[in-house]
Design a protein around this motif. Structure first.
Motif, PDB file in Angstrom:
ATOM      1  N   VAL A 171       0.829  -1.202   0.000  1.00  0.00           N
ATOM      2  CA  VAL A 171       0.000   0.000   0.000  1.00  0.00           C
ATOM      3  C   VAL A 171       0.864   1.252   0.000  1.00  0.00           C
ATOM      4  CG1 VAL A 171      -1.726   1.254   1.304  1.00  0.00           C
ATOM      5  CG2 VAL A 171      -1.872  -1.207   1.152  1.00  0.00           C
ATOM      6  N   VAL A 172       1.912   1.213   0.832  1.00  0.00           N
ATOM      7  CA  VAL A 172       2.783   2.386   0.950  1.00  0.00           C
ATOM      8  C   VAL A 172       3.278   2.855  -0.414  1.00  0.00           C
ATOM      9  CG1 VAL A 172       5.136   3.006   1.600  1.00  0.00           C
ATOM     10  CG2 VAL A 172       3.584   2.154   3.306  1.00  0.00           C
ATOM     11  N   MET A 173       3.586   1.899  -1.288  1.00  0.00           N
ATOM     12  CA  MET A 173       4.227   2.269  -2.539  1.00  0.00           C
ATOM     13  C   MET A 173       3.273   2.884  -3.556  1.00  0.00           C
ATOM     14  SD  MET A 173       6.995  -0.752  -2.975  1.00  0.00           S
ATOM     15  CE  MET A 173       8.435   0.070  -3.606  1.00  0.00           C
ATOM     16  N   VAL A 174       1.960   2.677  -3.396  1.00  0.00           N
ATOM     17  CA  VAL A 174       1.068   3.182  -4.440  1.00  0.00           C
ATOM     18  C   VAL A 174       0.018   4.176  -3.948  1.00  0.00           C
ATOM     19  CG1 VAL A 174       1.335   1.192  -5.940  1.00  0.00           C
ATOM     20  CG2 VAL A 174      -0.434   1.168  -4.200  1.00  0.00           C
ATOM     21  N   ILE A 175      -0.044   4.447  -2.641  1.00  0.00           N
ATOM     22  CA  ILE A 175      -1.179   5.255  -2.192  1.00  0.00           C
ATOM     23  C   ILE A 175      -0.858   6.740  -2.127  1.00  0.00           C
ATOM     24  CG2 ILE A 175      -0.835   5.172   0.313  1.00  0.00           C
ATOM     25  CD1 ILE A 175      -3.896   4.457   0.413  1.00  0.00           C
ATOM     26  N   GLY A 176       0.399   7.123  -2.193  1.00  0.00           N
ATOM     27  CA  GLY A 176       0.717   8.545  -2.252  1.00  0.00           C
ATOM     28  C   GLY A 176       1.218   9.154  -0.971  1.00  0.00           C
ATOM     29  N   ASN A 177       0.873   8.520   0.180  1.00  0.00           N
ATOM     30  CA  ASN A 177       1.393   8.958   1.478  1.00  0.00           C
ATOM     31  C   ASN A 177       1.226  10.440   1.767  1.00  0.00           C
ATOM     32  OD1 ASN A 177       2.318   6.347   2.160  1.00  0.00           O
ATOM     33  ND2 ASN A 177       4.007   6.656   0.733  1.00  0.00           N
ATOM     34  N   THR A 178       0.003  10.917   1.674  1.00  0.00           N
ATOM     35  CA  THR A 178      -0.311  12.276   2.085  1.00  0.00           C
ATOM     36  C   THR A 178      -1.422  12.183   3.123  1.00  0.00           C
ATOM     37  OG1 THR A 178       0.001  12.786  -0.235  1.00  0.00           O
ATOM     38  CG2 THR A 178      -0.750  14.581   1.183  1.00  0.00           C
ATOM     39  N   PRO A 179      -1.203  12.748   4.317  1.00  0.00           N
ATOM     40  CA  PRO A 179      -2.219  12.587   5.353  1.00  0.00           C
ATOM     41  C   PRO A 179      -3.473  13.414   5.094  1.00  0.00           C
ATOM     42  CG  PRO A 179      -0.398  13.879   6.174  1.00  0.00           C
ATOM     43  CD  PRO A 179      -0.020  13.439   4.805  1.00  0.00           C
ATOM     44  N   GLN A 180      -4.317  12.964   4.205  1.00  0.00           N
ATOM     45  CA  GLN A 180      -5.584  13.656   3.981  1.00  0.00           C
ATOM     46  C   GLN A 180      -6.649  12.640   3.621  1.00  0.00           C
ATOM     47  OE1 GLN A 180      -5.341  16.125   0.526  1.00  0.00           O
ATOM     48  NE2 GLN A 180      -4.186  14.639  -0.650  1.00  0.00           N
ATOM     49  N   LEU A 181      -7.896  13.082   3.704  1.00  0.00           N
ATOM     50  CA  LEU A 181      -9.015  12.205   3.402  1.00  0.00           C
ATOM     51  C   LEU A 181      -9.062  11.955   1.895  1.00  0.00           C
ATOM     52  CD1 LEU A 181     -11.459  10.873   4.819  1.00  0.00           C
ATOM     53  CD2 LEU A 181     -12.792  12.828   4.075  1.00  0.00           C
ATOM     54  N   ALA A 182      -9.259  10.663   1.520  1.00  0.00           N
ATOM     55  CA  ALA A 182      -9.318  10.341   0.090  1.00  0.00           C
ATOM     56  C   ALA A 182     -10.721  10.641  -0.432  1.00  0.00           C
ATOM     57  CB  ALA A 182      -8.963   8.885  -0.126  1.00  0.00           C
ATOM     58  N   LYS A 183     -10.879  11.817  -1.044  1.00  0.00           N
ATOM     59  CA  LYS A 183     -12.215  12.200  -1.506  1.00  0.00           C
ATOM     60  C   LYS A 183     -12.514  11.583  -2.867  1.00  0.00           C
ATOM     61  CE  LYS A 183     -12.885  16.422   1.122  1.00  0.00           C
ATOM     62  NZ  LYS A 183     -11.569  17.045   1.436  1.00  0.00           N
ATOM     63  N   THR A 184     -11.485  11.399  -3.694  1.00  0.00           N
ATOM     64  CA  THR A 184     -11.687  10.725  -4.973  1.00  0.00           C
ATOM     65  C   THR A 184     -10.803   9.489  -5.026  1.00  0.00           C
ATOM     66  OG1 THR A 184      -9.885  11.759  -6.169  1.00  0.00           O
ATOM     67  CG2 THR A 184     -11.943  13.004  -6.035  1.00  0.00           C
ATOM     68  N   LEU A 185     -10.959   8.709  -6.085  1.00  0.00           N
ATOM     69  CA  LEU A 185     -10.163   7.484  -6.220  1.00  0.00           C
ATOM     70  C   LEU A 185      -8.696   7.810  -6.464  1.00  0.00           C
ATOM     71  CD1 LEU A 185     -12.508   5.207  -8.327  1.00  0.00           C
ATOM     72  CD2 LEU A 185     -12.033   5.121  -5.892  1.00  0.00           C
ATOM     73  N   PHE A 186      -8.413   9.033  -6.899  1.00  0.00           N
ATOM     74  CA  PHE A 186      -7.033   9.376  -7.251  1.00  0.00           C
ATOM     75  C   PHE A 186      -6.431  10.416  -6.324  1.00  0.00           C
ATOM     76  CE2 PHE A 186      -8.632   7.604 -11.247  1.00  0.00           C
ATOM     77  CZ  PHE A 186      -7.650   6.661 -11.482  1.00  0.00           C
ATOM     78  N   THR A 187      -7.033  10.623  -5.133  1.00  0.00           N
ATOM     79  CA  THR A 187      -6.429  11.549  -4.187  1.00  0.00           C
ATOM     80  C   THR A 187      -5.265  10.857  -3.489  1.00  0.00           C
ATOM     81  OG1 THR A 187      -8.676  12.262  -3.741  1.00  0.00           O
ATOM     82  CG2 THR A 187      -6.943  13.138  -2.315  1.00  0.00           C
TER      83      THR A 187
END
Lengths: 312, 314
Positions: free
Chosen positions: B244-260
């Motif tokens: 997960v770490v490698m593909v999720i972007g690692n920004t502490p915010q709520l995922a509002k869209t599929l690509f946030t």
């Protein structure tokens, strides 16, 4: 309902064709059969696509890395700045940590599995033990990493070490080893145990001389599965053994930092600044998958052949 | 061994040892019998001790958090800026839940379909091919899944969606779906195979097609087993870290869209734990997140146990 001659021929499992000729074709059955055929086709397509995906994936990993692989790469030191670094020490650490973790977890895991299969009475205490094992096997690996960090880096204050990585990895392996052993031992038929008891053998003697030899191949298969998983484990190792090596090739010191191959793949991909990071990552991934497949398959091959010789 | 052995012929030796040396040998067997019984008991207790250690070490540090900030802030605030002493983990919790849901949405139909194919439809040679290949999939390290996601899936998603980065929930869910597929598939497979044959025979005798038998008889009968399989897949999806770490972007915010670009509980722990002091609120907050993961896993195991008990009663 005509032509009763073909009734016995086709079991309905084979498909709808025989049925279609037997029964008068109402619109309902025709539709049901069309759907049946479409669904069968759909299931096969799904299976084909998933298999294709899996083989494409394996092929991608291995084809990218293996052709470029040289023996040099496997034994050289990793480089921080210049291109052309190898994976020697991290590969060594991978096997070393795996060895330490198995050394700790196999005796305890197998012991626990034997207890659950042979000794555990059917009561509340055993129920509690079973809940423990199941809960432990559901604990995420990152939590074991934090535990190792708390025990070794904080409590004993030795920092990130090979020993810490090995022990934490062993804790992660324990419940799975216990489960595969329990299943293997349970699968041994009761009659041969009774034959042992009838000869006046003690319980442990029966387990050692009768039950374990029969269950051995299943246990070895289980240990290989666990070993393969442990070899590729990274979350635990990052937190307990760190992101660096001691810089020597054959460093058996338990208290040196112990970056493993899986962690190295992560490090190269995320933090390294060498220009050939991508090639190193490709090759590391290929080596990683290759070794895991080898652990999974190679140890089982002799068992397969052994079985075949016995005529199973 | 016992003294009379020396004057025996080699042929009779094996027997004679057992008889003549028996008192000594017998007591040795009794001793090892007792010793090993205690050893096996010790082993299983060691396992329980490990579980105790996990709960103790993680829980102890985690609970220190609530001496410093209020639980309300931790659970309901979306603001995670540790540098400014803001430790709201709500975004990670929601992201973990939505990532798991999205993963299952993709993985469950495919895995159960594969299980049906394996158990009901495919000829024997195909079963003997598919099952080992799925086992193979379990063995592939999670970091390799992550690496493939990063180098193959993300560029593909970027091209397909036109997004700038491509990382986020969708990429993570696709990778996780592939990872939990063998888990769900193999256990559902077992559940479907263990449905008694007479159910199917009865349905076929009534003139059902295979599709009708599968959906109206076999799957409902195997329901509990399949749900257990899905929950086991969930525990794997919730606890998975490196892929997960490698593909999720690692920004502490709520995922509002599929690509946030966002972050889940596991990925946030592994990204930040090495930067923090042991005696800091930040560290306590990370441990509290690990403790949450632990609680979620235990809860899921509890559900599986309840399902299993009911299945045995039925």
């Amino acid at each position: 309902m005509s032509g009763s001659s073909s009734t016995g021929k086709g079991h309905p499992v084979k498909g709808g064709r025989t049925q279609a000729m037997e029964f008068s074709r109402t619109r309902y059955t025709a539709r049901a059969q069309r759907r049946n055929k479409a669904a069968t086709f759909g299931f096969y397509t799904l299976g084909f696509l998933v298999m294709l995906l899996i083989f494409w994936m394996l092929f991608t990993i291995l084809a990218k890395g293996l052709p470029a692989l040289s023996f040099d790469f496997l034994i050289k030191q990793p480089e921080e700045i210049d291109p052309g670094g190898g994976i020697g020490p991290v590969l060594f650490n991978s096997f070393y940590i795996l060895f330490i973790s198995l050394l700790i977890s196999v005796p305890i895991g197998i012991g626990a599995g034997i207890y659950m299969a042979e000794y555990a009475p059917d009561n509340a205490f055993t129920g509690a033990l079973r809940i423990c094992v199941e809960s432990l096997s559901s604990v995420p690996s990152i939590v074991f990493g934090l535990l190792g960090l708390a025990i070794f880096a904080e409590y004993f204050d030795v920092g990130l070490t090979i020993l810490g990585g090995g022990v934490s990895l062993a804790l992660l392996n324990l419940p799975m080893l216990a489960r595969v052993t329990e299943e293997a031992v349970r699968a041994v038929p009761g009659e041969i145990r009774e034959a042992g008891y009838a000869l006046g053998m003690t319980k442990f003697h029966v387990i050692r001389k009768v039950v374990l030899p029969v269950a051995l191949s299943a246990i070895i298969t289980g240990v290989c599965l666990v070993a393969g998983r442990a070899f590729g484990e990274s979350a635990v190792i990052i937190l307990t053994a760190g992101l660096s090596t001691s810089g020597e090739m054959w460093d058996f010191n338990l208290f040196s930092p112990g970056e493993t191959l899986a962690v190295h793949l992560w490090y190269v991909q995320s933090e390294a600044i060498v220009e050939d990071a991508r090639q190193i990552a490709d090759k590391s991934a290929a080596v990683l998958v290759f070794v895991v497949l080898l652990i999974n398959l190679a140890f089982r091959l002799p068992l397969w052949f052994g079985k075949r010789r016995q005529g199973h | 061994m016992g003294s009379p052995v020396h004057n025996l012929t080699s042929r009779a030796k094996g027997n004679a040892v057992a008889v003549s040396a028996s008192p000594k040998r017998h007591s040795r067997h009794l001793l090892s019998n007792t010793l090993f019984r205690y050893y096996f008991l010790f082993s299983i207790l060691a396992l329980c001790l490990v579980l105790g250690l996990v709960i103790l070490f993680i829980g102890k540090t985690a609970l220190l958090l609530f001496g410093q900030i209020s639980p309300l802030d931790f659970f309901f605030s979306f603001n995670w800026t540790p540098e400014e002493e803001a430790f709201g983990a709500a975004a990670f919790i929601v992201n973990t839940l939505s990532l798991t849901a999205l993963t299952l949405l993709i993985a469950v139909p495919v895995s159960v379909g594969m299980a049906v194919l394996c158990a009901e439809i495919a000829p024997k040679w195909m079963k003997n091919f598919i099952r080992p290949v799925l086992d193979l999939l379990v063995g592939i390290p999670s970091i390799v899944y992550g690496y493939l996601g990063l180098t193959v899936l993300l560029p593909f998603l970027r091209r397909a969606s036109g997004e700038g980065l491509g990382d986020g929930l969708l990429a993570a869910a696709l990778v996780l779906a592939l990872m939990v597929l063998p888990t769900i598939c193999r256990i559902s497979d077992d559940a479907i195979v263990s449905v008694p044959r007479k159910y199917r025979d009865a349905a076929y005798a009534l003139g059902s097609t295979r599709l009708q038998v599968i959906f109206r008889v076999v799957l409902p009968a195997a329901k509990r087993g399949i749900i257990s399989a899905v929950i086991l897949g969930m525990t794997r999806a919730v606890g998975e870290t490196m892929a997960v770490v490698m593909v999720i972007g690692n920004t502490p915010q709520l995922a509002k869209t599929l690509f946030t670009p966002s972050s889940v509980l596991t990925s946030n722990i592994v990204m930040q734990i090495s930067n923090v002091e042991f005696d800091s609120t930040w560290n306590y907050a990370l441990h509290m997140m690990a403790f949450l993961l632990l609680l979620i896993s235990f809860m899921l195991i509890l559900v599986i146990r309840i399902l299993g008990r009911k299945r045995r009663e039925v």
